[in-house]
Design an enzyme around this catalytic site. Structure first.
Site, PDB file in Angstrom:
ATOM      1  N   ASP A  11     -16.008  86.458  55.321  1.00 46.12           N
ATOM      2  CA  ASP A  11     -15.128  86.449  54.127  1.00 46.12           C
ATOM      3  C   ASP A  11     -15.911  87.054  52.958  1.00 46.12           C
ATOM      4  O   ASP A  11     -17.117  87.287  53.063  1.00 46.12           O
ATOM      5  CB  ASP A  11     -14.688  85.010  53.783  1.00 46.12           C
ATOM      6  CG  ASP A  11     -13.749  84.961  52.585  1.00 46.12           C
ATOM      7  OD1 ASP A  11     -12.850  85.820  52.485  1.00 46.12           O
ATOM      8  OD2 ASP A  11     -13.906  84.075  51.713  1.00 46.12           O
ATOM      9  N   SER A  12     -15.229  87.237  51.842  1.00 53.98           N
ATOM     10  CA  SER A  12     -15.897  87.774  50.653  1.00 53.98           C
ATOM     11  C   SER A  12     -16.693  86.679  49.929  1.00 53.98           C
ATOM     12  O   SER A  12     -17.481  86.984  49.044  1.00 53.98           O
ATOM     13  CB  SER A  12     -14.845  88.333  49.694  1.00 53.98           C
ATOM     14  OG  SER A  12     -13.934  87.305  49.355  1.00 53.98           O
ATOM     15  N   TYR A  43     -12.658  90.764  46.869  1.00 55.11           N
ATOM     16  CA  TYR A  43     -12.075  91.827  47.692  1.00 55.11           C
ATOM     17  C   TYR A  43     -10.647  92.138  47.238  1.00 55.11           C
ATOM     18  O   TYR A  43     -10.139  93.225  47.451  1.00 55.11           O
ATOM     19  CB  TYR A  43     -12.016  91.377  49.160  1.00 55.11           C
ATOM     20  CG  TYR A  43     -13.287  91.585  49.955  1.00 55.11           C
ATOM     21  CD1 TYR A  43     -14.500  91.856  49.330  1.00 55.11           C
ATOM     22  CD2 TYR A  43     -13.260  91.506  51.348  1.00 55.11           C
ATOM     23  CE1 TYR A  43     -15.659  92.027  50.076  1.00 55.11           C
ATOM     24  CE2 TYR A  43     -14.411  91.685  52.103  1.00 55.11           C
ATOM     25  CZ  TYR A  43     -15.606  91.945  51.464  1.00 55.11           C
ATOM     26  OH  TYR A  43     -16.742  92.125  52.207  1.00 55.11           O
ATOM     27  N   GLY A  44      -9.988  91.121  46.655  1.00 54.21           N
ATOM     28  CA  GLY A  44      -8.549  91.199  46.382  1.00 54.21           C
ATOM     29  C   GLY A  44      -8.112  92.351  45.501  1.00 54.21           C
ATOM     30  O   GLY A  44      -6.977  92.787  45.556  1.00 54.21           O
ATOM     31  N   CYS A  74     -10.568  86.030  56.146  1.00 53.64           N
ATOM     32  CA  CYS A  74     -10.215  86.571  54.831  1.00 53.64           C
ATOM     33  C   CYS A  74      -8.856  87.258  54.946  1.00 53.64           C
ATOM     34  O   CYS A  74      -8.673  88.126  55.810  1.00 53.64           O
ATOM     35  CB  CYS A  74     -11.290  87.580  54.421  1.00 53.64           C
ATOM     36  SG  CYS A  74     -10.867  88.557  52.968  1.00 53.64           S
ATOM     37  N   THR A  76      -7.385  89.237  52.769  1.00 49.24           N
ATOM     38  CA  THR A  76      -7.420  90.609  52.264  1.00 49.24           C
ATOM     39  C   THR A  76      -7.952  91.554  53.350  1.00 49.24           C
ATOM     40  O   THR A  76      -7.390  92.629  53.585  1.00 49.24           O
ATOM     41  CB  THR A  76      -8.317  90.659  51.005  1.00 49.24           C
ATOM     42  OG1 THR A  76      -7.893  89.619  50.117  1.00 49.24           O
ATOM     43  CG2 THR A  76      -8.221  91.985  50.311  1.00 49.24           C
ATOM     44  N   GLU A 153     -14.132  80.160  43.482  1.00 49.04           N
ATOM     45  CA  GLU A 153     -15.583  80.409  43.541  1.00 49.04           C
ATOM     46  C   GLU A 153     -16.293  79.629  42.419  1.00 49.04           C
ATOM     47  O   GLU A 153     -17.440  79.231  42.557  1.00 49.04           O
ATOM     48  CB  GLU A 153     -15.886  81.909  43.382  1.00 49.04           C
ATOM     49  CG  GLU A 153     -15.422  82.780  44.540  1.00 49.04           C
ATOM     50  CD  GLU A 153     -16.306  82.681  45.789  1.00 49.04           C
ATOM     51  OE1 GLU A 153     -17.532  82.598  45.668  1.00 49.04           O
ATOM     52  OE2 GLU A 153     -15.728  82.699  46.898  1.00 49.04           O
ATOM     53  N   CYS A 183      -4.424  83.625  51.304  1.00 46.95           N
ATOM     54  CA  CYS A 183      -5.822  83.920  50.987  1.00 46.95           C
ATOM     55  C   CYS A 183      -6.592  82.670  51.370  1.00 46.95           C
ATOM     56  O   CYS A 183      -6.166  81.545  51.048  1.00 46.95           O
ATOM     57  CB  CYS A 183      -5.971  84.200  49.490  1.00 46.95           C
ATOM     58  SG  CYS A 183      -7.671  84.165  48.896  1.00 46.95           S
ATOM     59  N   THR A 184      -7.727  82.854  52.036  1.00 49.21           N
ATOM     60  CA  THR A 184      -8.433  81.681  52.559  1.00 49.21           C
ATOM     61  C   THR A 184      -9.110  80.848  51.467  1.00 49.21           C
ATOM     62  O   THR A 184      -9.601  79.753  51.736  1.00 49.21           O
ATOM     63  CB  THR A 184      -9.465  82.111  53.619  1.00 49.21           C
ATOM     64  OG1 THR A 184     -10.317  83.114  53.033  1.00 49.21           O
ATOM     65  CG2 THR A 184      -8.783  82.660  54.845  1.00 49.21           C
ATOM     66  N   HIS A 185      -9.140  81.354  50.239  1.00 50.85           N
ATOM     67  CA  HIS A 185      -9.630  80.519  49.135  1.00 50.85           C
ATOM     68  C   HIS A 185      -8.594  79.460  48.729  1.00 50.85           C
ATOM     69  O   HIS A 185      -8.951  78.450  48.125  1.00 50.85           O
ATOM     70  CB  HIS A 185      -9.936  81.376  47.897  1.00 50.85           C
ATOM     71  CG  HIS A 185     -11.238  82.116  47.953  1.00 50.85           C
ATOM     72  ND1 HIS A 185     -11.458  83.198  48.773  1.00 50.85           N
ATOM     73  CD2 HIS A 185     -12.403  81.915  47.274  1.00 50.85           C
ATOM     74  CE1 HIS A 185     -12.693  83.646  48.579  1.00 50.85           C
ATOM     75  NE2 HIS A 185     -13.288  82.887  47.679  1.00 50.85           N
TER      76      HIS A 185
HETATM   77  N1  DGL Z   1     -10.694  84.863  50.735  1.00 53.57           N
HETATM   78  C1  DGL Z   1     -10.159  86.147  50.558  1.00 53.57           C
HETATM   79  C2  DGL Z   1      -8.779  86.310  51.093  1.00 53.57           C
HETATM   80  O1  DGL Z   1      -8.448  85.554  51.985  1.00 53.57           O
HETATM   81  C3  DGL Z   1     -10.582  87.062  49.490  1.00 53.57           C
HETATM   82  C4  DGL Z   1     -10.479  86.731  48.062  1.00 53.57           C
HETATM   83  C5  DGL Z   1     -11.106  87.859  47.283  1.00 53.57           C
HETATM   84  O2  DGL Z   1     -12.236  88.245  47.611  1.00 53.57           O
HETATM   85  O3  DGL Z   1     -10.443  88.379  46.384  1.00 53.57           O
HETATM   86  O4  DGL Z   1      -8.031  87.157  50.722  1.00 53.57           O
END
Ligand code: DGL
Length: 267
Positions: A11-12, A43-44, A74, A76, A153, A183-185
């Site tokens: 992931d990012s 990454y988004g 992730c 994205t 984050e 998004c996994t966040h």
């Molecule tokens: N966790 C990520 C996702 O699932 C990326 C969030 C990011 O880096 O912007 O999209």
């Protein structure tokens, strides 16, 4: 035969740990190597070309660690790079979209589907196209929520700012059966999101659905770790000057996580 090699997860940043957490619940014996590309976070907001390039670098790093399969933890990277990397690499690679879409398809009560994700994921239409092709009668509402991953984050997932931000992003999402956390966040905000939408909306954590599918792949490919002992995990970060440690210890309820974090040199 038992295959004790680790699974690679990518992931990012800290978000993919929500997938790692679910995966470990369902596959506790597996060893895991996690890569958080914190140097290139977020990454988004990046282009598809950049996401593909970064994803390949992440996969190459994990392959050097002798992983037996890779989870793109992730949204994205799944929506913009998975197809490409699956063509280029021989190792099994799975992302977060397919398992969740399959789950919704099987739950016939879930047809009004909401999706929240990063700007890149929503722009790519990765979720929308997959759902339309698999579940033609699904009615979709979707929204990019670019502030949420950086807030996660930062560890701002349950404070007043998180509540207000969630409220603003979720306007217009009240008449849905389920909400995909694309998004996994975002599972880090689950409490706030559930409070905002109420109990009748099912909040879908993609990591839970993916963990079961990965288990099936490992069994089919005879790559399961048959050890009876709990597997371990190591975390590599491309930049260690972040809040990762604090957020990760809280999420995984692991006070010794510091020892598991190493600096990754990804070229
Ligand atoms: N966790 C990520 C996702 O699932 C990326 C969030 C990011 O880096 O912007 O999209």
């Amino acid at each position: 035969m038992a295959d004790t090699r680790p699974i690679g997860m990518f992931d990012s940043g800290v978000g993919g740990l929500t997938v790692l957490k679910e995966f470990r619940k369902q596959n506790p014996q597996e060893n895991i190597i996690y890569l958080g590309d914190t140097k290139s976070f977020p990454y988004g907001s990046k282009s598809k070309e950049s996401i593909i390039e970064l994803t390949k670098k992440g996969i190459d790093f994990l392959l050097e660690k002798n992983v037996k399969a890779i989870v793109i933890a992730c949204g994205t990277a799944t929506s913009q790079a998975l197809e490409e990397v699956q063509k280029q690499y021989k190792i099994p690679i799975i992302g977060i979209i397919d398992s969740t879409v399959q789950y919704i398809k099987e739950q016939t009560k879930l047809r009004k589907v909401g999706i929240i994700a990063t700007t890149g994921t929503i722009r790519s239409k990765g979720w929308q196209n997959k759902i339309h092709s698999q579940i033609p009668d699904a009615v979709l509402s979707y929204k990019a929520c670019p502030l949420l991953a950086p807030m996660a984050e930062e560890g701002w997932t349950e404070n007043e700012i998180a509540k207000l931000t969630i409220q603003e992003y979720l306007k217009g999402f009240y008449d849905i059966d389920c909400l995909i956390l694309g998004c996994t966040h975002y599972p880090l905000f689950k409490k706030c999101i559930q409070e905002e939408l109420g109990k009748k909306v099912e909040i879908i954590n993609t990591g839970e659905k993916l963990a079961k599918d990965m288990q099936k792949i490992l069994i089919n490919e005879q790559k399961q770790n048959e050890s009876t002992e709990e597997g371990n995990f190591e975390i590599y970060l491309t930049d260690t000057e972040t809040n990762f440690l604090r957020v990760a210890s809280k999420l995984l309820k692991d006070t010794e996580i510091k020892e598991k974090i190493k600096k990754a040199d990804v070229e």
